[in-house]
Design a protein around this motif. Structure first.
Motif, PDB file in Angstrom:
ATOM      1  N   SER B 149       1.121  -1.095   0.226  1.00  0.00           N
ATOM      2  CA  SER B 149      -0.012  -0.430  -0.228  1.00  0.00           C
ATOM      3  C   SER B 149       0.616   1.169   0.265  1.00  0.00           C
ATOM      4  O   SER B 149       1.922   1.134   0.972  1.00  0.00           O
ATOM      5  CB  SER B 149      -1.094   0.174   1.489  1.00  0.00           C
ATOM      6  N   LEU B 150       0.443   2.079  -0.508  1.00  0.00           N
ATOM      7  CA  LEU B 150       0.964   2.885  -0.645  1.00  0.00           C
ATOM      8  C   LEU B 150       0.927   4.487   0.966  1.00  0.00           C
ATOM      9  O   LEU B 150       1.088   5.310   0.968  1.00  0.00           O
ATOM     10  CB  LEU B 150       0.946   4.244  -2.417  1.00  0.00           C
ATOM     11  N   HIS B 151      -0.276   4.291   1.536  1.00  0.00           N
ATOM     12  CA  HIS B 151      -0.906   4.445   2.536  1.00  0.00           C
ATOM     13  C   HIS B 151       0.780   4.615   3.153  1.00  0.00           C
ATOM     14  O   HIS B 151       0.855   4.303   4.272  1.00  0.00           O
ATOM     15  CB  HIS B 151      -1.920   3.618   3.154  1.00  0.00           C
ATOM     16  N   GLY B 152       0.548   5.883   4.006  1.00  0.00           N
ATOM     17  CA  GLY B 152       1.488   6.411   4.819  1.00  0.00           C
ATOM     18  C   GLY B 152       2.649   6.106   4.646  1.00  0.00           C
ATOM     19  O   GLY B 152       4.125   6.639   5.795  1.00  0.00           O
ATOM     20  N   LEU B 153       3.433   5.534   3.178  1.00  0.00           N
ATOM     21  CA  LEU B 153       4.669   5.404   2.581  1.00  0.00           C
ATOM     22  C   LEU B 153       5.104   7.074   2.451  1.00  0.00           C
ATOM     23  O   LEU B 153       4.373   8.011   2.398  1.00  0.00           O
ATOM     24  CB  LEU B 153       5.192   5.403   1.300  1.00  0.00           C
TER      25      LEU B 153
END
Lengths: 433, 307
Positions: B149-153
């Motif tokens: 996931s890209l979330h928080g990257l």
């Protein structure tokens, strides 16, 4: 309201039932016109020929300081005739034709050609001459030779004069002729490659921007040069809060500077460019909301002297290019008055000052245009219905071009009749020739 | 969705939809005969006003794997050279009966203008400095292959953001999927205003690298040094290039990306581009499947999937 009857140029008639508004004030009065001149202004005048003005404002004809008539060179976009018809329908009895034609109006012969074309036009066509040869900013144009033909304004509009020393010389030289230099303020090095206002929208849209400072640097410089030379400067189409503030400060110091603003700079912002519609591409570009607010305030408080259209027709094919290749400019003559009435919330006299007698003074044509409406004056008049509402339809404009940014917009206030030297050139919103 | 002009046309849900579909087209691409009849009978035209090798080939491969018919409009040999206008060109092409136009142009906004003039679907394959949505989609897909996931990257986009359509589309896509984006560039290579961009900005690459999950390097064009945007490419490399030394600041699992074509030795050292954490060739490979997904969504029975 009964339809008004057409008249022969030399006939007499009375403009009946309106409110006369000019620089001296406002009063209910009828206006008797005879042989191109105002014969009487009084209550209850009668004549067998009547032009109905019930519920209307009878004002001195509007004066546009900034019209691109495109002739010679770009007749597919506009001609002196078609542009003058658009002007008359917009309530104008005089326009100042900008010299950025092809070739440029930088000599007496070129000026005379446009004046000759204007002799049969539907409004008085005055000419602004170029300051420099070919508007190239390198060498002074023959200002005196053009002034001898009656030219009172000079500008390289489309470009600012970049060279400060040349601009100083031009101002010094113009001082002796009693003419005014008008500047298109744009520092080309700073503006270079820009196609819209530099800011949040240009950054998001990936379009190279023109910063407000590109305009403001030249306003700053020309205020300094006006002070140095003692010669008046007129600032064309101011578009930024910073420009307006500097002009206000210069006036407060007693410098002889004047300024105009275009309707699109008090009605539209750069957010309009979001869909890449090239009809919104103009130079100076549409700016931000704070700039629009500053221009409106400056129109209300007198910092800006005139509303000028910067009417800039472009053929459809020229505008149907990528945003960064399409030419800048938008139509203005047929919508300026209504936009002022609809958007500015000024009282009628104040608005008409901005559209008529103040620009007439800057153009050096006060004797003939801009009123006051008194016995003996030249009958250059416009009759405005301030309550009429209408929708801007590009296909119904008299201009040869269609590049209005106001297509579909509902406006309040419409020109009903326009009288040029006694000739009703517009009657009931129809051009008579 | 009728056109794909901007990442904003998709939104977070639309991006997710494309990425899900991409999975199935990655599977198709791995078959011995990587071809499905999904777009049989559909005609797609490549309208490239600007040179492009990889993007056009990637779209071409995607279309062929979907069994679409394709035509190439070559500007260098066409009527454009004879002065035909953009509008006349696209209306002429559309009159031949086509379903989609894939457009690349050096001027921002041209795909928007074309979409006003034609009924066919328009795909933006890059417009000036503005957007390159399929690049952003393939970048998202590539990151997801490594990180779910890209979330928080934390994603650092490094280099010439000002002139980069890749950067504009990536910022929209990465942030839509919940990533934290930092732009790293000399101020001359940033857009004049970042108002409304949900990003952090710095000119200090060394401070950003240790915390970054993804380092996305933009192509540095040689002309920039002639426009007084940079003193020299040498100085750019010294301050903003991902050199071998600087790459040591990266976390072990940090991903290095580049949209290509690379200037090895300028924005990225040759050795760094070949590290296992550099996913630059995966980006290219994923480009085909992502573009299959986009074309399928616009032209196939998938058109109903994202209304």
């Amino acid at each position: 309201m009964s339809p008004s009857q057409p008249f022969a140029i030399d006939s007499a008639y009375v403009i009946k039932g309106g409110t006369v508004v000019d620089a001296t004030g406002s009063r209910q009065a009828d206006v008797l016109v005879k042989k191109g001149r105002i014969a009487a202004v009084d209550k209850a005048l009668d004549h067998k020929h009547v032009i109905d003005a019930a519920g209307c404002i009878v004002a001195p004809g509007l004066v546009d300081l900034h019209t691109h008539l495109r002739e010679p060179g770009r007749e597919e976009a506009e001609t002196v005739e078609s542009g003058s018809r658009a002007a008359a329908l917009g309530g104008y009895t005089a326009v100042v034709a900008m010299p950025n034609t092809e070739p440029a109006l930088d000599n007496a012969a070129a000026v005379r050609q446009v004046l000759d074309l204007g002799a049969t036009a539907l409004c008085d066509v005055r000419v602004a001459g170029a300051i420099t040869v070919g508007r190239r900013g390198e060498q002074l144009a023959p200002l005196g030779e053009m002034a001898a033909l009656g030219v009172r304004l000079f500008t390289d509009d489309g470009n600012g004069v970049q060279d400060s020393r040349l601009m100083r010389r031009a101002l010094e030289y113009a001082g002796a002729l009693g003419v005014t230099l008008a500047q298109h303020c744009e520092d080309e090095a700073l503006a270079s490659g820009g196609h819209m206002n530099e800011g949040a929208w240009s950054s998001r849209l990936g379009v190279p921007g023109i910063p407000a400072e590109a305009e403001e640097l030249m306003v700053l410089r020309d205020i300094a040069l006006s002070r140095l030379t003692g010669t008046p400067v007129h600032f064309l189409h101011l578009s930024t809060a910073g420009s307006v503030a500097m002009v206000g400060a210069a006036k407060a110091q007693g410098l002889r500077v004047t300024a105009e603003a275009a309707p699109h700079h008090f009605t539209l912002t750069d957010a309009e460019c979001a869909g890449y519609d090239t009809v919104f591409k103009v130079n100076p570009p549409l700016r931000g909301e704070a700039d629009v607010a500053a221009v409106r305030a400056a129109l209300a408080d007198g910092t800006i002297d005139a509303i000028a259209t910067d009417h800039a027709p472009h053929a459809l094919e020229a505008k149907e290019q990528p945003f960064d290749q399409a030419p800048p400019g938008m139509l203005g003559l047929e919508t300026a008055l209504a936009l002022g009435l609809t958007e500015l919330g000024l009282d009628h006299q104040r608005l008409l000052a901005l559209l008529s007698w103040q620009p007439a003074r800057i153009a050096g044509i006060s004797g003939e245009h801009g009123g006051p409406i008194v016995e003996g004056a030249s009958a250059n008049l416009t009759v405005i219905d301030p309550a009429a509402t209408w929708v801007v339809e590009p296909e119904h404009l008299a201009s040869r071009s269609r590049n209005t940014p106001y297509a579909g917009r509902k406006l309040t206030g419409k020109v009903r009749h326009t009288i040029l030297r006694g000739e009703p050139v517009v009657l009931d919103a129809e051009a008579q020739r | 969705m009728k056109h794909l002009l901007s990442v904003n046309d998709l939104g977070a849900d639309g991006i997710e939809e494309v990425l899900r579909l991409t999975d199935s087209f990655v599977e198709v691409s791995a078959r011995s005969i990587p071809k499905v009849p999904a777009l049989r009978g559909k005609t797609i035209v490549w309208l490239f006003y600007e040179d492009s090798t990889r993007t056009r080939l990637s779209f071409e491969t995607a279309a062929k794997r979907l069994s679409a018919d394709t035509m190439n409009f070559s500007v260098s040999t066409s009527s454009v050279k004879k002065g035909e206008s953009l509008r006349d060109t696209v209306e002429t092409i559309e009159a031949m009966g086509i379903d989609a136009l894939v457009v690349r142009h050096a001027s921002a906004g041209v795909p928007w203008q074309i979409s006003q003039w034609v009924d066919a679907a328009v795909v933006n394959a890059g417009d000036g400095w503005h957007e390159h949505p399929t690049q952003a989609l393939l970048d998202c897909y590539t990151i997801r292959q490594r990180r779910q996931s890209l979330h928080g990257l934390r994603i650092a986009i490094v280099g010439d953001v000002k002139h980069s359509r890749v950067a504009r589309s990536d910022v929209l896509a990465f942030t839509a999927l919940g990533a934290e984006v930092t732009l790293v560039a000399p101020p001359t290579l940033l857009p004049p205003s970042l108002e409304g961009w949900p990003v952090d900005v710095t000119s200090d690459l060394d401070a950003v690298l240790p915390k970054a999950d993804v380092v996305y390097l933009l192509r540095m064009q040689k002309e920039r040094q002639h426009e007084s945007l940079l003193p020299s490419l040498r100085e750019y490399t010294a301050l903003w290039g991902l050199t071998r030394d600087r790459a040591r600041l990266l976390a072990d699992d940090a991903i290095v990306m580049h949209p290509g074509p690379m200037n090895r030795g300028v924005e990225i050292a040759a050795e760094v581009a070949d590290l296992p954490n550099a996913v630059i060739t995966q980006q290219v490979a994923n480009g085909v499947a992502v573009r299959m997904a986009v074309l399928y969504l616009l032209l196939g029975s998938g058109a109903e999937l994202v209304a």
